[in-house]
Each structure stands twice: as structure tokens, then as C-alpha cells.
Enzyme design. Structure first.
Site, short mmCIF file in Angstrom:
data_model
loop_
_atom_site.label_atom_id
_atom_site.label_comp_id
_atom_site.label_asym_id
_atom_site.label_seq_id
_atom_site.Cartn_x
_atom_site.Cartn_y
_atom_site.Cartn_z
N GLU A 199 0.82 -1.21 0.00
CA GLU A 199 0.00 0.00 0.00
C GLU A 199 0.86 1.26 0.00
OE1 GLU A 199 -3.54 2.01 2.03
OE2 GLU A 199 -2.83 1.70 0.01
N GLU B 28 7.00 -0.09 -2.68
CA GLU B 28 7.39 -1.41 -3.17
C GLU B 28 7.88 -2.32 -2.06
OE1 GLU B 28 10.09 0.39 -5.75
OE2 GLU B 28 8.85 0.15 -7.53
N VAL B 29 7.74 -3.61 -2.32
CA VAL B 29 8.34 -4.60 -1.41
C VAL B 29 9.48 -5.24 -2.20
CG1 VAL B 29 7.94 -6.67 -0.03
CG2 VAL B 29 6.08 -5.05 -0.38
N ASP C 41 -7.67 -9.51 9.74
CA ASP C 41 -7.57 -9.71 8.28
C ASP C 41 -6.80 -11.01 8.01
OD1 ASP C 41 -7.92 -9.28 5.63
OD2 ASP C 41 -6.43 -7.68 5.44
P1 AMP Z 1 2.33 -6.73 1.82
O1 AMP Z 1 2.37 -5.30 1.56
O2 AMP Z 1 2.85 -7.11 3.17
O3 AMP Z 1 1.00 -7.36 1.53
O4 AMP Z 1 3.37 -7.41 0.76
C1 AMP Z 1 3.12 -7.42 -0.62
C2 AMP Z 1 3.73 -8.64 -1.25
O5 AMP Z 1 5.13 -8.67 -1.06
C3 AMP Z 1 3.23 -9.92 -0.61
O6 AMP Z 1 2.06 -10.37 -1.18
C4 AMP Z 1 4.38 -10.88 -0.86
O7 AMP Z 1 4.28 -11.45 -2.13
C5 AMP Z 1 5.58 -9.96 -0.81
N1 AMP Z 1 6.18 -10.02 0.54
C6 AMP Z 1 5.88 -9.25 1.60
N2 AMP Z 1 6.63 -9.58 2.66
C7 AMP Z 1 7.45 -10.55 2.25
C8 AMP Z 1 8.48 -11.32 2.89
N3 AMP Z 1 8.80 -11.14 4.17
N4 AMP Z 1 9.11 -12.26 2.18
C9 AMP Z 1 8.77 -12.45 0.88
N5 AMP Z 1 7.82 -11.78 0.25
C10 AMP Z 1 7.16 -10.84 0.91
#
Ligand code: AMP
Length: 998
Positions: free
Chosen positions: A646, A649-650, A761
Site C-alpha cells: 500500500e 514497493e516490497v 484480516d
Molecule cells: P504486503 O504489503 O505485506 O502485503 O506485501 C506485498 C507482497 O510482497 C506480498 O504479497 C508478498 O508477495 C511480498 N512479501 C511481503 N513480505 C514478504 C516477505 N517477508 N518475504 C517475501 N515476500 C514478501
């Protein structure tokens, strides 16, 4: 004169002519006989008058008796025929003596005579002297000079009569009446013998004399050669003959046969077998060609070398293994060469305090063997240096460390809060022949806190009439800092009324006791992980009241009793008034001690730690820094973008902290141009995550707030979010693996609910999964969690809620609790068991709300164990108090994992509703109106009263009954227990299948 006697009606004068007719016929016959001349296989001729080309050398006596007719056959070979026919003359005594015949070692010989004999009736006159027989004699001698034998020295063999004699009429018809007579003589004792034929006045033509013995001819039988064998002297004798194994064969059992008097081989015994490297073909042993082998004489034939083996030589008894392939000593040579297995796959771990449960899938390549077992190597790793060392002997492996046949193991007695690496190696019968090829899968886990072990030694100290002092030693394995001890004691046989003292010391004095009474003590220790088990019972007695002062001593006893009674009463009243189930009062004690009295009750201790809502901090930055470590941006290497959150980037990357090994991490970034609220909300997640420390909760490494971009750094989960991962790997996991994932999620949720945190959630998309298939709960936030979830929809009350995952009470009036998280957990179970299927498929949110409200529930996923679907339905109970708690879910899943056969019963496929929702109602409410009616129906009415008395008064309550409950209720007969449990099970299954109407 004799031959003239043969004169026919034509009265031909010449003797030669007289015999001409029969002689012509004889010639014809001789041609036929010659074709049979070669003696049959089992007969060896010593003499055959027809094969002798020159003079036979036989002597007739008197000279005018027997005479030889010098005829030749069609090949001009002489036919030695002797005839005599002096039927008209009286006193005939005509001898015909053969030459000496060697018996060639035979002790029984046969004489075959072919002759014609004239019928005396056909002869004119002379009937008085005419004979129709002649005599045959023999005389044994070792050499040939026995010609001067006297008549009376001959031994008579037999008088020979014709089977057929011939008349003139016969001659006219040209029918040859040739007689064949065979006689045998034996046992013979000398090297040879003479034969003699005596005529006493018959009309005979002796056409041939054949003398022979019989033998069993050389033969190969059962791969043994039996030599020519002359038959025995006795006509019924069987000679036992030993055989000799033919080339390239060996004796299996000494070969023997029996030679009968008739020259036939009978009764074979024993046999030979072609030796290794040779096979039997047409009574011989043939060599095995290159590429073929025969390992033992007992193998029937040469076989092709088994897979992964070869031989370049002839006569191979085994084949050599190809490179990298091996044969175990005990492997039969017919077995393919094999190799060590590949590594086990998809290992998953479940950590429970200081126990670790590992499960994996067998290796993709078993190396061609069935004897695959597993070995677990345990390494303890330092979280600072990253260095690992062998675990040592304190770790227990259940069922064992090596030679594991099943694909799971449990390690217990690990150290608390320790990083372990377990290497699971698949081993087979040839692994030790190629140690370099060993392959394993490794699993890293971190153990949790373990409760302390029980106190083992308790010593009594000072004892008075009213008090007992005790001391004890710290438990052998405290597993942490001992916060306090709990000492429970009661008067012997009065267990329901007991007292509890809490102490930080390892000694107490229990006072206010009755004199001369036995008391039972039990002690347990508490650490941050909770209470350990109680020690065994220790029994001590207070001093008795001395008889002399008995009167006075009564007073304090009464006083004490009254005091204790009053205290107990106060405790009970106090608790009743404060609304608790049990009461306690602080006795006047050491300030370190706390004393509580119990009566049929217990106290639940408050949780050790609770979650702190970052909202309660005035300055959110303070919360972040309280719960999250600040990381320097230079320690982070960003590698690639893996998702979009949100706030930004991750990414995945690596973190290198001082004194630690670099390791992979996920990095969430806050995009540039954020508002202060966004920054607060973004870091809010770290403030929450930082409070958690559990193997099934995503672990926060730290935050970057002092430089830009602002980042949250967490452990890296290789397989990303669970829903996507399951969709990608549809149908790839065992039920146990899926249950392992669910168990992890439930364990994380139990931790959160124990901490007092409600997730709101919980959904497969918010679970992350690592390479070991360990699932961790993620996505923590405050209000923004729901804002940020694309699944969340606005409700009529204005909130944003992920309808499909949310309990009805949370949708209807935002009642979010751990019980509503349990509902969501049920939906996650459904998602996992259906490999990421969307709950309620394409139904609209409104339809979902309506259907759930009306009592419809998701149907069982395909191939779902009945026990799991039942658990889902339990999580979706309308009444949130009836839903199971997370700790119950964890222990139920543990039970299923420990007893995988309980997962074998699947929800009946035929009654599985594929796209309709299932009508849901509590057990039995449709089927039976009351507990009594139900028990009567299954003929267990006798227990109705007991059920009602113990609070099982409704079918809903009955649905929770366990086998243990039944035993407690006094249903001790196994048959009755089964009947009741089966009926309950049946009702549940009916419910699962949607067969019980509302
Ligand atoms: P989020 O904003 O936490 O929903 O993260 C978005 C996406 O990033 C997730 O759906 C995962 O595919 C990836 N992601 C988030 N955290 C991790 C993590 N610790 N390790 C690997 N992928 C992650």
C-alpha cells in the site's frame, strides 16, 4: 536221406530242389530280417548266423544228420541254414554243435532261433517216428578247445517246439510259417560257451541262430552320463549305476539310475546342474555369452545383466555395476545396481516450545531401492557468529535419529531460544559405498521457551505440631529464569481442599496445620514460559500433640481449625463476591510468598506478556523505537522488487549486521512524498510486528527511519504469499503437509490471541511461506490493514471489511475478537485445503453475507479429511463462544499430525456439494429433540440421567463429548463407549455432508 523227406507231391528227386520252395520264401524273409540285423539299442549280438560271411564252423554229428544248405541271398551273402529231416528212420540222434561263443562278460544271454518245422500229419507214413520238436543245449567253457564234449556234458536249455508247423497245403499257399523262439541262459560263470541242437527225428530247417546279451546303452540323463551297462544275471535284477556329471556341470545330488534285465534305464535319482556361468541346452552345458550371466548352478539359464550393470566376459557368474552404481553385499546378483537416493523434499517444521516436529516427502530418486530410510543430523547454531556445532546427546529423537522409516520425526529436549539446523538425509543400502554422494535437505528452526522441568528433590526441615518446613532444589532443567515456585499441599486423602503457596525462594513453611496429620506436598516452578509439571507427591507428618498436655493443646487446634475455617470461608465468599470461580486470600506470609486456598477450583494466571497498541503512545515514533531496532541503511542491499504494498514497493535483499552473517530479508519501502499519517501507519506495522517473537509470526529485523526511504526489514519468505503459492502448486502436497501449514498458522494465531492481539484480516493472502513450507502470519496494522486489503469492502456501517473471511458478528457490528479471527482461520483452512480457491467463488459479497446469515456454509473442499472439515464448520459456528479457541485448534491439529490415519476418512465425495453451500446446524438438533430421545434411540437410555446430571442436557452439549468425558461419566463398557461415540460421529458426518436438515 533227410532232405528227401521234404519231398512234396511233385516228388522232386534232388534234395536241394526238395527244399527249394521253402528256401525261396526264406530268401524273401532274410532280406526283411537283415534290415533288423542291427541289434536293438539294448541288445548286443554275440553271434548272428546270418551275418557270418564265411564258414560258420559248426559241426554236425553224425555226419549224415544236420546238413548245411549253401544258399546265398540277393546280395550273394551266404545263408547259413541247417536242416535235418530223417522222419522215416528210427532212433534219430543228430547233433549240430556251434563253435565257441564268447559271452563278452555278460552273465545272461539270449538265444533267438528262427526255424521251420514240418507237421508230422502232412507226411505220408512214418508217423510213428516223426517228431515235431528238437532240443537245445549249452556247455560253458573258458576257451575254444571244448570240441570233445560228451553229449551228457551238455546242459539242456529247452525242448523247442514250433508254434507253427507247415503242411504241404501251406507250401502251396506260399505262406511262410517261420517260427521264432527265444530262450535265455544264466547266470554264466565262464568266458564263453557252445550251443548244441539235437534232433531226434523231426523235419527241421534252422534258418538262423542269434545269440545276444542285453545292456542298458550309454545315455545322458539329468546332465549325468551313464555308461553302457550289461544287464544283471537275474531276469528281475535292477543294477544300480552311478552317473558322472557332464562337462561344466556339478553334482546337485549324486546321479544314479537302474539298469533293468530288459536293458532299460529305470528310476533316475539325483542330478547334475550346469555350473555358474553355464546354462543347459540340449543335454549339454553351454557358456553364457558376454552381457549375460548365471550366478548359481540353480539358476535355470543365463540372464541378461540387470539394469546399470554389464559384463564383457563369457561364462560370467555376475555382472559389474556401472560407474556410480553399487550393489549391497546382500543384494542378489539378479538385482539392478543401485545408487544412493537424492535428498528428501519439501521438509517442513513445526516448533512447539523446545520440541521440533519435522516432516518431509521421500526423495524424487530412491536410487532404485526400496530400503530408503532417513537420518537426522542436528546442529546448534549461534545466532551471532552463525557457527554451528553438533547438538550433543541431550536431544531426544522420536522415534529415533537413524534408520527412520517414516517421513517424520520429533526432536524433544532441545534448548530453548536456540537456532538449530536439522539435516534430513535419505539413506539406502548403498549410501555407505558412496559417502560423497550423500544429499540432504536442511531445515532451520528456532526453539521457543520451554517450561521448567519438575522439581525432583524436596527435603523436610523443621516440623512442629502445626507447621512443616520444606526446602527443595531448582529443577534439573529450569529452561529459563525461575520466577517463582508454587507449592500445593493438602491433608492426606483430602485432596479436594488444598492450599497453594507461591514463593520466590526454594524453601517455605506451611503452617496452620493439624497436629499429628499427614500432609501431601507438590511443587512446581514457573518461568516466562509458564509453569512446569508438578513434582511427585511428598508426604510429611506434623508432630503429634503430647498426651500430657492434650487438654491444653486442644485449644490451639480448635483455634487453628476455626481460623483456617474462617479464612477458607472468607476466601470463598471473597471470590464469590468478586465474581470469580475460586477464591484466594493473602495470608500473612513472607512478602515473597503468596498463599491461596482452593476448594474444587483453580486460578488461571494472567498471560505473561500482552500486546501494546501503538495508538496508546502519544508519539508513534516512540512506539517504533521501543519495539523495533533501527538499522543503518548501509547494512541493507536491495536486490529486486517482489511485490507492491500500500505504501510502496516490497523488495528482497540482504542484511549484514555487525558480527553476523549476511542473510536474506524482505524490505518494505515507504514511497516518497508520503504524508505524516502515512508514515505513522506504515511504521505502525513495525511497532506491532516488533512485539512478536514466534516462529509462525513474520519476524521483524528492524526499521530504517533515520534515512530515506523509510524501510521495514523483515525475514525473507522465499515462497511469498500462501494463496499464490498454493495456486501455483495445486495438488502437490500431502495432507500432512497441508495440515502442517495449518498447524503453523494456528500456532501463530494462538500466540497472537494469547498476546491479546486481534488480527482482523487473517486470510491466505496475508500468510507468508518460506522454503521449508513454514507459514507465518503477516500483515499487521491498525485501521489501515483493512484499508489496504483489496478484498475489504465497505459495509453499511462505513468500515471496510474482507467480507468472505469475516465472522458475521464482525461484519454486522464490528465485533472483532479472537473468536472472529477463528472464523477467518476456518476460511484459511478452506483456502489451504482447496489450494487457494476463492471462498464462495464468484458469489457477490451481499450474497455471501445473506447465505452465511441464513446458516449456509462453504462445502468441503475436494478430498478433504472429514476431521478437518468438521474443524472448519466448528470455526464457523454462529455463536462465537462455541467456536474452538486457537490453543484447541493447535492441539487438535497436533493430534491429527501424530495420528495420520485419522486423516484417512475423507468427506464422502458423492455427497460433497460442489457448488452449493451447506446448510449448517448444531449436531443433532434436527435429528433428535433431546438427549434422552437420542440415547434411547441408540439403546443407551440407561445413561440419560448421568448425562443430564453432568451438564450434557442438550444435543449441542452432547456434541462436545469426548471418550475421556464418557469414561469420567462412568460409561466404562467399551461397547457402550463405542456405540455412543459412533453415533456422535455419524451425526457429525451427516452434518458435514449437509444431510441433516435445518
Ligand atoms: P504486503 O504489503 O505485506 O502485503 O506485501 C506485498 C507482497 O510482497 C506480498 O504479497 C508478498 O508477495 C511480498 N512479501 C511481503 N513480505 C514478504 C516477505 N517477508 N518475504 C517475501 N515476500 C514478501
Amino acid at each position: 536221406m533227410g532232405p528227401r523227406g521234404w519231398a512234396g507231391r511233385a516228388g522232386a528227386p534232388a534234395p536241394a530242389r526238395t527244399c527249394l520252395l521253402p528256401l525261396l520264401l526264406l530268401l524273401l524273409l532274410c532280406a526283411a530280417l537283415r534290415s533288423l540285423r542291427a541289434s536293438p539299442g539294448s541288445e548286443v549280438n554275440l553271434l548272428d548266423s546270418r551275418t557270418v560271411m564265411g564258414d560258420l564252423g559248426w559241426i554236425a554229428y553224425p555226419k549224415n544228420g544236420w546238413e548245411e544248405i549253401g544258399e546265398v541271398d540277393e546280395n550273394y551273402a551266404p545263408i547259413h541254414t541247417y536242416q535235418v529231416c530223417k522222419v522215416m528212420e528210427q532212433n534219430q540222434n543228430n547233433w549240430l554243435l556251434t563253435s565257441w561263443i564268447s559271452n563278452e562278460g555278460a552273465s545272461r544271454i539270449f538265444i533267438e532261433l528262427k526255424f521251420t518245422l514240418r507237421d508230422c500229419n502232412s507226411l505220408p507214413g512214418g508217423l510213428g517216428t516223426c517228431k515235431e520238436t528238437f532240443n537245445m543245449y549249452y556247455f560253458e567253457s573258458d576257451d575254444e578247445d571244448g570240441r570233445n564234449i560228451k553229449e551228457n556234458q551238455y546242459i539242456k536249455i529247452d525242448t523247442i517246439a514250433a508254434d507253427e508247423s507247415f503242411t504241404e497245403l501251406d507250401l502251396g499257399d506260399r505262406v511262410m510259417k517261420l517260427n521264432t523262439e527265444v530262450r535265455d541262459v544264466g547266470p554264466l560263470t565262464k568266458k564263453g560257451f557252445y550251443l548244441a541242437f539235437q534232433d531226434v527225428g523231426a523235419c527241421i530247417a534252422l534258418v538262423s541262430v542269434r545269440v545276444y546279451y542285453k545292456k542298458c546303452p550309454s545315455v545322458i540323463r539329468n546332465l549325468a552320463r551313464f555308461p553302457d551297462t550289461i544287464t544283471g544275471a537275474d531276469s528281475s535284477q535292477l543294477l544300480e549305476v552311478s552317473g558322472v556329471c557332464i562337462n561344466h556341470s556339478v553334482t546337485e545330488e549324486a546321479p544314479k539310475m537302474h539298469c533293468s534285465a530288459e536293458g532299460e534305464w529305470l528310476v533316475p535319482i539325483g542330478k547334475c546342474l550346469c555350473k555358474a556361468g553355464y546354462e543347459e541346452k540340449n543335454n549339454t552345458c553351454q557358456v553364457c555369452r558376454p552381457g549375460f550371466f548365471k550366478a548359481s548352478p540353480h539358476s535355470p539359464s543365463c540372464s541378461k545383466c540387470p539394469p546399470h550393470s554389464y559384463t564383457l566376459d563369457e561364462a560370467s557368474t555376475s555382472c559389474l555395476c556401472e560407474e556410480h552404481y553399487f550393489r549391497k553385499e546382500s543384494d542378489p546378483p539378479t538385482m539392478a545396481c543401485t545408487r544412493p537416493p537424492s535428498a528428501p523434499r519439501s521438509a517442513i517444521s513445526n516448533v512447539n516450545e523446545t520440541s521440533v516436529f519435522l516432516e518431509w516427502i521421500p526423495p524424487a530418486d530412491t536410487g532404485g531401492r526400496k530400503d530408503v530410510s532417513y537420518y537426522i543430523a542436528c546442529k546448534k547454531c549461534s545466532s551471532h557468529s552463525g557457527l554451528c556445532e553438533a547438538c550433543g546427546g541431550h536431544v531426544r529423537y522420536l522415534p529415533q535419529q537413524t534408520g527412520l522409516k517414516n517421513t517424520s520425526v520429533m526432536m524433544v529436549d532441545l534448548l530453548a531460544h536456540t537456532n538449530y539446523t536439522f539435516e534430513i538425509e535419505a539413506v539406502n543400502g548403498v549410501s555407505d559405498q558412496n559417502p560423497g554422494a550423500r544429499q540432504f535437505v536442511s531445515v532451520n528452526v528456532t526453539t521457543n521457551q520451554a517450561a521448567p522441568s519438575p522439581v525432583s528433590t524436596v527435603k523436610k526441615g523443621k516440623i512442629t505440631k502445626n507447621s512443616i518446613s520444606l526446602s527443595w532444589q531448582e529443577p534439573d532443567r529450569p529452561n529459563g529464569i525461575i520466577l517463582e515456585y508454587e507449592i500445593k499441599y493438602f491433608e492426606k486423602d483430602q485432596e479436594t481442599s488444598y492450599t497453594i503457596i507461591k514463593s520466590k525462594e526454594t524453601a517455605i513453611t506451611a503452617d496452620g496445620l493439624k497436629p499429628g496429620s499427614a500432609y501431601v506436598f507438590q511443587i512446581r516452578a514457573r518461568t516466562a514460559a509458564g509453569y512446569g509439571g508438578f513434582s511427585r507427591r511428598f508426604e510429611f507428618e506434623t508432630s503429634p500433640v503430647l498426651a500430657a498436655s492434650s487438654d491444653q493443646s486442644q485449644i490451639p487446634i480448635i483455634v487453628v481449625s476455626v481460623t483456617v475455617g474462617v479464612i477458607l470461608l472468607a476466601v470463598v465468599i471473597g471470590f464469590l463476591l468478586s465474581g470469580r470461580r475460586c477464591g484466594y486470600s493473602k495470608a500473612k506470609q513472607d512478602p515473597e510468598e503468596e498463599k491461596m486456598h482452593f476448594h474444587n477450583g483453580h486460578i488461571k494466571l494472567p498471560g505473561v506478556r500482552t500486546y501494546v497498541d501503538p495508538h496508546t503512545y502519544e508519539d508513534p515514533n516512540q512506539a517504533v523505537h521501543e519495539f523495533a531496532k533501527e538499522i543503518e541503511a548501509s547494512c541493507i542491499t536491495i536486490e529486486r522488487v517482489i511485490g507492491a504494498g500500500e505504501f510502496g514497493e516490497v523488495c528482497s535483499g540482504r542484511l549484514k549486521l555487525q558480527g553476523k552473517r549476511e542473510f536474506p530479508v524482505a524490505i518494505k519501502t515507504l514511497k516518497v512524498g508520503y504524508t505524516e499519517k502515512q508514515r505513522r501507519d506504515f511504521l505502525g506495522e513495525a511497532s506491532i510486528m516488533g512485539q512478536f517473537d514466534h516462529p509462525n509470526i513474520i519476524h521483524l529485523e528492524g526499521v530504517v527511519t533515520k534515512s530515506k526511504p523509510v524501510m521495514i526489514v523483515t525475514e525473507y519468505m522465499e515462497n511469498g504469499s500462501l494463496d499464490t503459492f498454493l495456486k501455483k502448486n495445486d495438488g502437490q502436497f500431502t495432507v500432512i503437509q497441508l495440515v502442517g501449514m495449518l498447524r503453523g498458522i494456528a500456532s501463530g494465531m494462538k500466540y497472537l490471541s494469547d498476546m491479546g492481539y486481534v488480527h482482523r484480516d487473517l486470510a491466505a493472502r496475508n500468510i507468508l511461506i518460506n522454503s521449508n513450507l513454514v507459514c507465518k502470519v503477516s500483515d499487521f496494522g491498525l485501521s489501515r490493514v483493512l484499508e489496504d486489503d483489496p478484498e475489504a469492502a465497505y459495509t453499511t456501517r462505513g468500515g471496510k471489511i474482507p467480507i468472505r473471511w469475516t465472522a458475521p458478528e464482525a461484519i454486522a457490528f464490528r465485533k472483532f475478537t479472537s473468536a472472529s479471527d477463528v472464523w477467518s482461520y476456518g476460511i484459511v483452512m478452506w483456502e489451504v485445503m482447496s489450494y487457494g480457491e476463492r471462498p464462495y467463488w464468484e458469489m457477490t459479497n451481499q450474497d455471501v453475507i445473506k447465505a452465511v446469515e441464513e446458516g449456509y456454509r462453504l462445502p468441503s473442499p475436494m478430498d478433504c479429511p472429514a476431521a478437518l472439515y468438521q474443524l472448519m464448520l466448528d470455526c464457523w459456528q454462529k455463536d462465537r463462544n462455541s467456536r474452538p479457541k486457537f490453543d484447541e485448534i493447535v492441539s487438535m491439529l497436533d493430534k491429527l499430525i501424530r495420528n495420520p490415519s485419522s486423516l484417512k476418512t475423507l468427506v464422502n465425495a458423492s455427497s460433497r456439494v460442489s457448488n452449493l453451500l451447506v446448510e449448517h446446524s448444531p449436531v443433532g438438533s434436527g435429528a433428535y429433540r433431546s438427549v434422552g430421545e437420542w440415547l434411547e434411540a441408540i439403546k443407551m437410555g440407561r445413561y440419560t440421567e448421568i448425562f443430564m446430571e453432568n451438564g450434557y442436557s442438550s444435543m449441542d452439549a452432547v456434541a462436545q463429548v469426548t471418550l475421556e468425558d464418557l469414561r469420567r461419566l462412568g460409561v466404562t463398557l467399551v461397547g457402550h463407549q463405542k456405540k455412543i461415540m459412533n453415533s456422535l460421529q455419524e451425526m457429525k458426518v451427516q452434518l458435514v455432508n449437509g444431510m441433516v436438515p435445518l
